[in-house]
Write an enzyme that holds these catalytic residues in place. Structure first.
Site, PDB file in Angstrom:
ATOM      1  CE  LYS A   1       3.545   6.024  11.749  1.00  0.00           C
ATOM      2  NZ  LYS A   1       4.089   5.017  12.666  1.00  0.00           N
ATOM      3  CB  THR A   2       7.349   1.686  10.470  1.00  0.00           C
ATOM      4  OG1 THR A   2       6.099   2.100  11.026  1.00  0.00           O
ATOM      5  CG2 THR A   2       7.933   0.588  11.337  1.00  0.00           C
TER       6      THR A   2
ATOM      7  CG  ASP B   1       5.897   5.419  15.601  1.00  0.00           C
ATOM      8  OD1 ASP B   1       5.753   6.186  14.625  1.00  0.00           O
ATOM      9  OD2 ASP B   1       5.357   4.300  15.665  1.00  0.00           O
ATOM     10  CD  GLU B   2       1.548   6.920  14.897  1.00  0.00           C
ATOM     11  OE1 GLU B   2       1.264   8.091  14.556  1.00  0.00           O
ATOM     12  OE2 GLU B   2       1.203   5.926  14.237  1.00  0.00           O
TER      13      GLU B   2
ATOM     14  CD  GLN C   1      -1.886   9.470   9.720  1.00  0.00           C
ATOM     15  OE1 GLN C   1      -2.374   8.370   9.979  1.00  0.00           O
ATOM     16  NE2 GLN C   1      -0.716   9.587   9.122  1.00  0.00           N
TER      17      GLN C   1
ATOM     18  NE  ARG D   1      -5.520   4.736   8.169  1.00  0.00           N
ATOM     19  CZ  ARG D   1      -4.240   5.039   8.303  1.00  0.00           C
ATOM     20  NH1 ARG D   1      -3.372   4.139   8.676  1.00  0.00           N
ATOM     21  NH2 ARG D   1      -3.794   6.256   8.056  1.00  0.00           N
TER      22      ARG D   1
END
Length: 662
Positions: free
Chosen positions: A30-31, A213-214, A244, A595
């Site tokens: 995503k980044t 973002d997020e 998430q 993670r």
């Protein structure tokens, strides 16, 4: 670089025909999508960088994006490009528009401990738990855009009414101090845009393309800010993952994801499902777990990184034995795979679970870093210096005045400050302004007045220095003027005083460098310090095992993850069922699983000590939801019979590695 993008990533980067929601699964890049889209807008669409804003939730994420964009557009002019947190963007809008809201541009930003002290004084309570609950309630009201008057009207109990009255007094106190809290950094721009359309249009024309973002972590107020900035043009890309969403407890509203298609009927949705982080087995159990939640949008993570190691599930008789077993397994795994300590993370639901793991790591002399501990900026010595800096930037900041004038002690006692406070209250001015008035001077004996006037003179002298000298020079002058090092050594043991002084030296060096790099004066730097939480040191350079809560681990990744304390009542948390938050707890487990890059190890204890009692524990229901196909159990009732052949092969391999090392 662009050739390596997968088709959905490429589509997300190039889509500019309207609002876009990118559903980015864990580890799906995503980044990269956000940073490559910024580069695409500047490089291929000729959009001026000053018209682009990328908004995220942490300084760390903003720094990473800034670095990546810098590399993608090396040599190009990026002046004016906004990559910042929500709160930093809100602060920037407020600094520019302060007068329209009745504030001076030099207003102070109070942190949580400052606000705690104000709420404690207003409620007259000494019960820290009750004060925090009131503080949290005020924050929730602000984030939901509920005013003090509305809070009063909605109050159903005496406790609600007490909190609503405290909210009204708290808001009035902050305004009198010419100060805002973190929530105000979003609430006040939303209020401004709502009340003054011309200023809203000014910012819409300035920030013409938004990347968020997020997005799943936004609250009601943050969503309102985004809508205000996006306006009818609705030129934005929101990147998020409903699987998430783990911050409902602090006001994040997953309904913002549900609302997007309704609020923007022309919304396009692109799903990123290829995971570049984890092995197939890890993703299979993650998909199996999250399938038990109600889905807003369908997606299945997959990976081209191979099947990977089986996932281990270990039961231990007690929580202490669980910690010992995890550390032993970590050591053996690291030795066998010739890894580094930084490759490993131990993740848990709550901070209280860290102690036995810290002890076990210390016993084995294994270096570790603890995440989610005290912020550097929460240390007393740093807050002491920050009080002076805040006062230089905004003399009307009464909390900063009270801390600075009494640290170190300079002959100004509580009775003098009470007289000053009462006089300032009658005159409706700040403590600093009141201290210089003739009316106040007549109320104190000359000796006490001299001490206050001396302090006022110091502040004015430092203000003059701060306006014309580099930050590092002013900091040196300030610390020398207040004899802070001597004061530390008078009241602390030698080692503690040295440690605190070293922290201050680190802080001053960081701030001085920041001033030089950004070309800012100390006063300008001070106005942004409240939005920092660390000195931006790169912990990735330290070879140590990471201990972290699941919440603090979000956004991170590790080669090998130990997910511990997987028991009913811990994960899921015992209160989650009563509060209807079981799905959020499941998402928290999902975040922990995703993670892991190469191996995942789950564990739980069969008994846990509470006070003097040993209480039986049940394994978390989430373990069963992972399915048994990819799991290998040891210890406890579900343990499989050990495979003697594979165990002997493993032992032989370890012996061979030992012989080779000799």
């Amino acid at each position: 670089m662009a050739a390596a993008l997968n088709p959905p990533q490429r589509a997300a980067i190039r889509y500019l025909d309207g609002p876009l929601l990118v559903l980015a699964g864990a580890g799906s890049g995503k980044t990269r999508v956000i940073t490559e889209k910024i580069a695409y807008l500047i490089d291929c669409c000729a959009l001026d960088p000053c018209h682009i804003a990328a908004i995220t939730f942490t300084n760390k994420a903003a720094r990473e994006m800034q670095e990546r964009v810098g590399k993608l557009l090396a040599g190009k002019r990026l002046n004016g490009l906004t990559i910042s947190t929500f709160h930093a963007l809100g602060a920037r809008i407020l600094r520019e528009e302060a007068t329209a809201l009745g504030y001076k541009p030099s207003f102070s930003i109070l942190d949580a401990s400052d606000c705690f002290a104000i709420v404690a004084e207003l409620t007259g309570s000494t019960d820290k738990g009750a004060i925090r609950r009131c503080q949290s309630q005020i924050s929730n009201w602000k984030n939901a855009l509920i005013s003090p008057d509305q809070a009063r009207q909605q109050a159903q109990t005496d406790g609600d009414l007490l909190a609503a009255n405290a909210y009204a007094s708290y808001a009035a106190t902050l305004r009198a101090y010419q100060a805002v809290d973190f929530d105000d950094l979003i609430v006040l721009p939303v209020t401004l845009f709502d009340q003054q359309p011309a200023r809203r249009e000014k910012w819409q024309n300035r920030l013409r393309y938004l990347l968020i973002d997020e997005y799943q972590d936004t609250n009601t107020c943050q969503y309102a800010l985004l809508q205000g900035l996006a306006g009818p043009r609705a030129a934005f890309t929101a990147v998020g993952d409903d699987d998430q969403a783990i911050y409902g407890w602090r006001g994040a509203d997953i309904d913002n994801l549900r609302r997007l298609p309704d609020d923007y009927p022309q919304l396009k949705v692109i799903t990123l499902e290829q995971n570049y982080r984890s092995t197939g087995r890890i993703l299979q159990v993650a998909n199996a777990l999250i399938a038990n939640n109600e889905k807003l949008f369908e997606k299945q993570l997959w990976s081209a990184l191979g099947h990977g190691e089986p996932i281990t599930v270990t039961a231990s008789k007690t929580s202490e034995l669980e910690a010992a077993a995890v550390v032993m397994k970590l050591q053996a795994h690291r030795f066998e795979h010739r890894g580094e300590f930084r490759d490993y993370a131990i993740l848990y639901r709550g901070n209280f679970q860290a102690r036995p793991f810290e002890q076990a790591l210390r016993d084995q002399r294994i270096p570790y870093l603890l995440s989610g501990g005290q912020s550097f900026f929460d240390k007393a010595e740093i807050k002491d210096l920050l009080a002076y800096l805040r006062l230089l930037a905004n003399p009307d900041d009464d909390p900063a005045y009270l801390r600075a004038i009494s640290t170190p002690k300079r002959g100004v006692g509580a009775s003098s400050l009470q007289i000053l406070g009462a006089y300032a209250g009658r005159r409706h001015c700040s403590l600093f302004a009141a201290a210089s008035e003739q009316g106040f001077a007549s109320q104190l004996p000359p000796r006490l007045l001299e001490a206050i006037e001396k302090f006022s003179g110091l502040v004015r002298r430092l203000q003059a220095s701060a306006a014309r000298q580099p930050a590092s020079a002013v900091l040196t002058e300030l610390l020398a003027a207040i004899d802070y090092e001597d004061w530390l050594h008078q009241r602390e043991e030698r080692r503690a005083a040295q440690a605190k002084w070293a922290n201050l030296q680190d802080f001053c060096a960081w701030l001085g460098k920041k001033g030089d790099d950004e070309g800012k004066s100390l006063l300008e730097l001070t106005q942004g310090i409240a939005l920092s939480s660390t000195l931006d040191k790169n912990e990735a350079d330290i070879d140590a095992v990471r201990l972290s809560t699941l919440h603090a681990a979000k956004g991170l990744e590790f080669k090998h993850v130990f997910l511990v304390g997987l028991e009913e009542g811990i994960l899921p948390h015992r209160e989650s069922q009563a509060d209807g938050r079981l799905e959020e707890e499941r998402r928290l487990m999902y975040v922990g699983i995703t993670r892991a890059q190469r191996s995942l190890h789950l564990s739980y204890a069969e008994r846990r000590q509470q006070g003097r009692e040993w209480l039986p524990c049940q394994p978390s229901r989430f373990i069963a939801e992972l399915g048994s196909e990819n799991l290998r159990f040891s210890g406890g009732k579900q343990a499989a019979v050990p495979d003697k052949a594979s165990a002997s092969q493993r032992l032989a391999m370890l012996k061979a590695m030992l012989a080779e090392k000799r």
